[in-house]
Design a protein around this motif. Structure first.
Motif, PDB file in Angstrom:
ATOM      1  N   ASP A  30       0.848  -1.412  -0.102  1.00 45.02           N
ATOM      2  CA  ASP A  30      -0.122   0.071   0.119  1.00 45.02           C
ATOM      3  C   ASP A  30       0.943   1.126   0.173  1.00 45.02           C
ATOM      4  OD1 ASP A  30      -2.011  -1.704   0.067  1.00 45.02           O
ATOM      5  OD2 ASP A  30      -2.572  -1.331   2.248  1.00 45.02           O
ATOM      6  N   GLY A  31       1.936   1.266   0.876  1.00 41.58           N
ATOM      7  CA  GLY A  31       2.753   2.378   0.772  1.00 41.58           C
ATOM      8  C   GLY A  31       3.531   2.645  -0.315  1.00 41.58           C
ATOM      9  N   LEU A  32       4.039   1.430  -1.051  1.00 42.43           N
ATOM     10  CA  LEU A  32       4.558   1.776  -2.356  1.00 42.43           C
ATOM     11  C   LEU A  32       3.690   2.352  -3.559  1.00 42.43           C
ATOM     12  CD1 LEU A  32       6.593  -1.509  -2.595  1.00 42.43           C
ATOM     13  CD2 LEU A  32       7.691   0.778  -2.505  1.00 42.43           C
ATOM     14  N   VAL A  33       2.383   1.800  -3.555  1.00 41.43           N
ATOM     15  CA  VAL A  33       1.500   2.330  -4.241  1.00 41.43           C
ATOM     16  C   VAL A  33       1.192   3.669  -4.101  1.00 41.43           C
ATOM     17  CG1 VAL A  33      -0.999   2.084  -5.072  1.00 41.43           C
ATOM     18  CG2 VAL A  33       0.398   0.133  -4.746  1.00 41.43           C
ATOM     19  N   LYS A  34       1.112   4.117  -2.913  1.00 42.17           N
ATOM     20  CA  LYS A  34       0.731   5.694  -2.734  1.00 42.17           C
ATOM     21  C   LYS A  34       1.976   6.403  -3.063  1.00 42.17           C
ATOM     22  CE  LYS A  34      -2.136   5.135   1.178  1.00 42.17           C
ATOM     23  NZ  LYS A  34      -2.364   5.416   2.658  1.00 42.17           N
ATOM     24  N   GLU A  35       3.035   6.079  -3.183  1.00 42.28           N
ATOM     25  CA  GLU A  35       4.309   6.647  -3.753  1.00 42.28           C
ATOM     26  C   GLU A  35       4.596   6.627  -5.211  1.00 42.28           C
ATOM     27  OE1 GLU A  35       7.802   5.888  -1.510  1.00 42.28           O
ATOM     28  OE2 GLU A  35       7.074   6.883   0.377  1.00 42.28           O
ATOM     29  N   SER A  36       3.607   5.897  -5.878  1.00 40.33           N
ATOM     30  CA  SER A  36       3.532   5.453  -7.079  1.00 40.33           C
ATOM     31  C   SER A  36       4.628   4.516  -7.800  1.00 40.33           C
ATOM     32  CB  SER A  36       3.723   6.912  -8.213  1.00 40.33           C
ATOM     33  OG  SER A  36       2.442   7.846  -7.833  1.00 40.33           O
ATOM     34  N   LYS A  37       5.010   3.551  -6.928  1.00 43.58           N
ATOM     35  CA  LYS A  37       6.129   2.797  -7.156  1.00 43.58           C
ATOM     36  C   LYS A  37       5.257   1.505  -7.414  1.00 43.58           C
ATOM     37  CE  LYS A  37       9.630   5.362  -4.646  1.00 43.58           C
ATOM     38  NZ  LYS A  37      10.377   5.604  -3.243  1.00 43.58           N
ATOM     39  N   ILE A  38       4.637   1.448  -8.488  1.00 40.73           N
ATOM     40  CA  ILE A  38       3.801   0.469  -8.996  1.00 40.73           C
ATOM     41  C   ILE A  38       4.663  -0.845  -9.094  1.00 40.73           C
ATOM     42  CG2 ILE A  38       1.825  -0.303 -10.302  1.00 40.73           C
ATOM     43  CD1 ILE A  38       1.238   2.130  -8.619  1.00 40.73           C
ATOM     44  N   GLU A  39       5.677  -0.967  -9.874  1.00 40.02           N
ATOM     45  CA  GLU A  39       6.519  -2.124 -10.308  1.00 40.02           C
ATOM     46  C   GLU A  39       6.768  -2.984  -8.977  1.00 40.02           C
ATOM     47  OE1 GLU A  39       6.437  -3.585 -13.239  1.00 40.02           O
ATOM     48  OE2 GLU A  39       5.162  -2.113 -13.966  1.00 40.02           O
ATOM     49  N   GLU A  40       7.576  -1.921  -8.059  1.00 39.03           N
ATOM     50  CA  GLU A  40       8.056  -2.458  -6.666  1.00 39.03           C
ATOM     51  C   GLU A  40       6.691  -3.329  -6.154  1.00 39.03           C
ATOM     52  OE1 GLU A  40       8.602   0.451  -7.923  1.00 39.03           O
ATOM     53  OE2 GLU A  40      10.792   0.714  -7.815  1.00 39.03           O
ATOM     54  N   ALA A  41       5.595  -2.397  -5.840  1.00 41.00           N
ATOM     55  CA  ALA A  41       4.368  -3.282  -5.427  1.00 41.00           C
ATOM     56  C   ALA A  41       3.719  -4.535  -5.964  1.00 41.00           C
ATOM     57  CB  ALA A  41       3.255  -2.118  -5.208  1.00 41.00           C
ATOM     58  N   LYS A  42       3.929  -4.429  -7.168  1.00 36.57           N
ATOM     59  CA  LYS A  42       3.710  -5.548  -7.929  1.00 36.57           C
ATOM     60  C   LYS A  42       4.690  -6.752  -7.708  1.00 36.57           C
ATOM     61  CE  LYS A  42       1.070  -3.424 -12.120  1.00 36.57           C
ATOM     62  NZ  LYS A  42       1.290  -3.238 -13.452  1.00 36.57           N
ATOM     63  N   GLN A  43       5.845  -6.494  -7.646  1.00 37.56           N
ATOM     64  CA  GLN A  43       6.850  -7.488  -7.371  1.00 37.56           C
ATOM     65  C   GLN A  43       6.551  -8.193  -6.070  1.00 37.56           C
ATOM     66  OE1 GLN A  43      11.048  -6.264  -7.682  1.00 37.56           O
ATOM     67  NE2 GLN A  43      11.722  -8.495  -7.638  1.00 37.56           N
ATOM     68  N   VAL A  44       6.253  -7.332  -5.152  1.00 42.15           N
ATOM     69  CA  VAL A  44       6.023  -7.847  -3.794  1.00 42.15           C
ATOM     70  C   VAL A  44       4.909  -8.713  -3.678  1.00 42.15           C
ATOM     71  CG1 VAL A  44       5.477  -7.339  -1.257  1.00 42.15           C
ATOM     72  CG2 VAL A  44       7.017  -5.956  -2.447  1.00 42.15           C
ATOM     73  N   VAL A  45       3.949  -8.267  -4.561  1.00 39.74           N
ATOM     74  CA  VAL A  45       2.432  -9.047  -4.515  1.00 39.74           C
ATOM     75  C   VAL A  45       2.939 -10.405  -5.086  1.00 39.74           C
ATOM     76  CG1 VAL A  45       0.300  -9.215  -5.476  1.00 39.74           C
ATOM     77  CG2 VAL A  45       1.066  -7.234  -4.501  1.00 39.74           C
ATOM     78  N   HIS A  46       3.703 -10.427  -5.982  1.00 35.09           N
ATOM     79  CA  HIS A  46       4.141 -11.467  -6.956  1.00 35.09           C
ATOM     80  C   HIS A  46       4.959 -12.545  -6.137  1.00 35.09           C
ATOM     81  CE1 HIS A  46       5.368 -14.158 -10.149  1.00 35.09           C
ATOM     82  NE2 HIS A  46       6.410 -14.028  -9.494  1.00 35.09           N
ATOM     83  N   LEU A  47       5.747 -12.014  -5.492  1.00 35.32           N
ATOM     84  CA  LEU A  47       6.822 -12.952  -4.717  1.00 35.32           C
ATOM     85  C   LEU A  47       5.753 -13.431  -3.614  1.00 35.32           C
ATOM     86  CD1 LEU A  47       9.987 -10.705  -4.580  1.00 35.32           C
ATOM     87  CD2 LEU A  47       9.546 -13.138  -5.683  1.00 35.32           C
ATOM     88  N   GLY A  48       4.835 -12.724  -3.008  1.00 29.12           N
ATOM     89  CA  GLY A  48       4.176 -13.153  -1.680  1.00 29.12           C
ATOM     90  C   GLY A  48       3.291 -14.157  -2.435  1.00 29.12           C
ATOM     91  N   GLN A  49       2.489 -13.910  -3.519  1.00 26.31           N
ATOM     92  CA  GLN A  49       1.395 -14.784  -3.724  1.00 26.31           C
ATOM     93  C   GLN A  49       1.955 -16.262  -4.304  1.00 26.31           C
ATOM     94  OE1 GLN A  49      -0.858 -13.034  -6.997  1.00 26.31           O
ATOM     95  NE2 GLN A  49      -2.121 -11.917  -5.388  1.00 26.31           N
ATOM     96  N   SER A  50       3.443 -16.309  -4.580  1.00 23.04           N
ATOM     97  CA  SER A  50       3.855 -17.342  -5.114  1.00 23.04           C
ATOM     98  C   SER A  50       4.530 -18.021  -3.788  1.00 23.04           C
ATOM     99  CB  SER A  50       5.312 -17.121  -6.074  1.00 23.04           C
ATOM    100  OG  SER A  50       6.194 -16.335  -5.177  1.00 23.04           O
ATOM    101  N   ARG A  51       4.460 -17.517  -2.734  1.00 24.49           N
ATOM    102  CA  ARG A  51       4.623 -18.102  -1.506  1.00 24.49           C
ATOM    103  C   ARG A  51       3.559 -18.098  -0.386  1.00 24.49           C
ATOM    104  NH1 ARG A  51       9.313 -15.842  -3.689  1.00 24.49           N
ATOM    105  NH2 ARG A  51      11.201 -16.533  -3.340  1.00 24.49           N
ATOM    106  N   ARG A  52       2.461 -18.514  -0.751  1.00 23.55           N
ATOM    107  CA  ARG A  52       1.460 -18.678   0.148  1.00 23.55           C
ATOM    108  C   ARG A  52       0.629 -17.530   0.621  1.00 23.55           C
ATOM    109  NH1 ARG A  52       5.786 -20.094   3.077  1.00 23.55           N
ATOM    110  NH2 ARG A  52       6.024 -19.076   5.136  1.00 23.55           N
ATOM    111  N   TYR A  53       1.025 -16.562   0.347  1.00 23.22           N
ATOM    112  CA  TYR A  53       0.355 -15.316   0.938  1.00 23.22           C
ATOM    113  C   TYR A  53      -0.649 -14.908  -0.295  1.00 23.22           C
ATOM    114  CZ  TYR A  53       4.178 -14.883   4.065  1.00 23.22           C
ATOM    115  OH  TYR A  53       5.196 -15.159   5.107  1.00 23.22           O
ATOM    116  N   THR A  54      -1.646 -15.601  -0.138  1.00 24.17           N
ATOM    117  CA  THR A  54      -2.778 -15.451  -1.289  1.00 24.17           C
ATOM    118  C   THR A  54      -3.705 -14.309  -0.937  1.00 24.17           C
ATOM    119  OG1 THR A  54      -4.169 -16.816  -0.139  1.00 24.17           O
ATOM    120  CG2 THR A  54      -2.916 -17.951  -1.931  1.00 24.17           C
ATOM    121  N   LYS A  55      -3.541 -13.657   0.118  1.00 25.18           N
ATOM    122  CA  LYS A  55      -4.478 -12.509   0.134  1.00 25.18           C
ATOM    123  C   LYS A  55      -3.761 -11.319   0.107  1.00 25.18           C
ATOM    124  CE  LYS A  55      -7.234 -14.849   4.220  1.00 25.18           C
ATOM    125  NZ  LYS A  55      -7.417 -14.946   5.517  1.00 25.18           N
TER     126      LYS A  55
END
Length: 378
Positions: free
Chosen positions: A346-371
């Motif tokens: 959420d913090g990265l998105v607010k700072e318009s760092k969308i690619e970094e936010a997407k990477q955290v989500v991608h890495l998280g979802q690939s490691r069981r953080y489905t929410k």
């Protein structure tokens, strides 16, 4: 013949040729089995083997797994199944194992039942089985029963409590908040001809320091030194907590610096306590310094450290660093609360760092953080 029975038969037909591998294969099969009902069925089948019943580690890991899933009926099923092996049950070590496993699962009534059944199985009781039952009471938070057992069992079965007995009761007294009573046990031990050890003092010190009784902690520290006991890292960590609670963070920092001179190495608890303390002060620079020092000294952070670090970074708006810490979480495959990762996204998105936010989500979802999700406005 069922598929489980056929597997068991095939495995043990080759047991003579590769005894270690066959037990290992059974352990691996239990570990890989996802269906917990099948785990119970296989465990019961496998435990018909004398050699399988010798492997305490398999019992411990299986019961721990079932307990984490709150499958207490399943724990009862596999442990009660063991009682048919009368030869094993007649040796104290086997019922002690069952009492301990029930205790770790916080199933005290079942642990008590195993202890009581030792008589009908011609199994004598020593301080070992008494200690197992006391520990089961503490684990299950049955503190009234713990005190009753400690007072009654030595008389009833002519058992002399040892240092482990006293340390177990001291732990229970500390957990129930009876700190003064736990301190009095030191004198009681010595009157019984026993010497309190470092575990005795570490247990009491941690409880005093963490409950804002710093001065009393210092008195017990002096008593420990008078008895020529050398503090270990747990002892220093207890004092570290006391200093932080007293808001004497600089002294706590100096204490960690002293460890090297004592041939001791700061552990994850030491670093985590300092990191949390500086985070509460809003001192992100010191949080960063101690986190980096922790990594340099090859001490892997745990979920509590990551929570403190990312919370501090988020509060100061340093999402670039929080993003780097997230990569460490995935690198060490540490199981953290998904909320802390979401905070970074959420913090990265607010700072318009969308690619970094997407990477955290991608890495998280690939490691069981489905929410873990990107905000809808990203």
């Amino acid at each position: 013949m069922s598929s489980i029975s056929r597997l068991f038969y095939r495995t043990y037909c080759t047991a003579t040729a590769t005894p270690t591998a066959s037990i290992r294969s059974l352990s691996n099969e239990l570990f890989k089995e996802r269906n917990l009902k099948r785990v119970v069925e296989k465990f019961k089948q496998f435990s018909n083997s004398d050699r399988f019943r010798d492997k305490t580690g398999i019992y411990d890991s299986t019961v721990r797994r079932l307990a984490s899933a709150k499958r207490f009926k399943s724990i009862e099923e596999i442990l009660e199944y063991q009682k048919q092996f009368k030869h094993d049950f007649s040796k104290e070590g086997f019922p002690v194992r069952l009492i301990t496993l029930y205790g770790k699962s916080r199933m005290f009534d079942h642990a008590q039942k195993v202890f009581d059944e030792m008589t009908e199985n011609n199994c004598g009781r020593t301080v070992n089985s008494m200690n197992a039952l006391l520990a089961a009471a503490v684990k299950s938070r049955k503190f009234d029963q713990m005190e009753e057992l400690f007072n009654e069992l030595p008389v009833k079965y002519n058992i002399r409590p040892d240092v482990v007995s006293y340390n177990t009761v001291i732990k229970g007294l500390c957990e129930m908040g009876s700190l003064d009573q736990s301190i009095s046990m030191i004198c009681e031990m010595e009157k019984s001809g026993l010497k309190p050890d470092l575990i005795t003092f570490n247990t009491i010190l941690y409880s005093l320091y963490s409950n804002n009784r710093f001065d009393d902690g210092e008195k017990i520290w002096s008593q420990m030194l008078e008895r020529k006991l050398v503090p270990n890292i747990r002892t220093y960590n207890a004092r570290l907590v006391g200093l932080v609670n007293e808001k004497r963070v600089q002294e706590a920092t100096e204490l960690v610096g002293v460890l090297e001179n004592k041939n001791l190495k700061a552990d994850v608890f030491s670093y985590g306590t300092l990191i949390k303390a500086y985070g509460m002060e809003g001192n992100l620079e010191e949080v960063k310094r101690w986190y980096e020092k922790m990594i340099e000294n090859k001490c892997d952070p745990d979920k509590l450290v990551f929570w403190s670090v990312i919370s501090s970074a988020s509060e100061k708006g340093d999402f670039d660093w929080a993003y780097e810490v997230c990569k460490d979480i995935f690198k060490w495959n540490c199981n953290v609360d998904v909320q802390i990762l979401q905070k970074v996204v959420d913090g990265l998105v607010k700072e318009s760092k969308i690619e970094e936010a997407k990477q955290v989500v991608h890495l998280g979802q690939s490691r069981r953080y489905t929410k873990l999700k990107l905000p809808t406005d990203a």
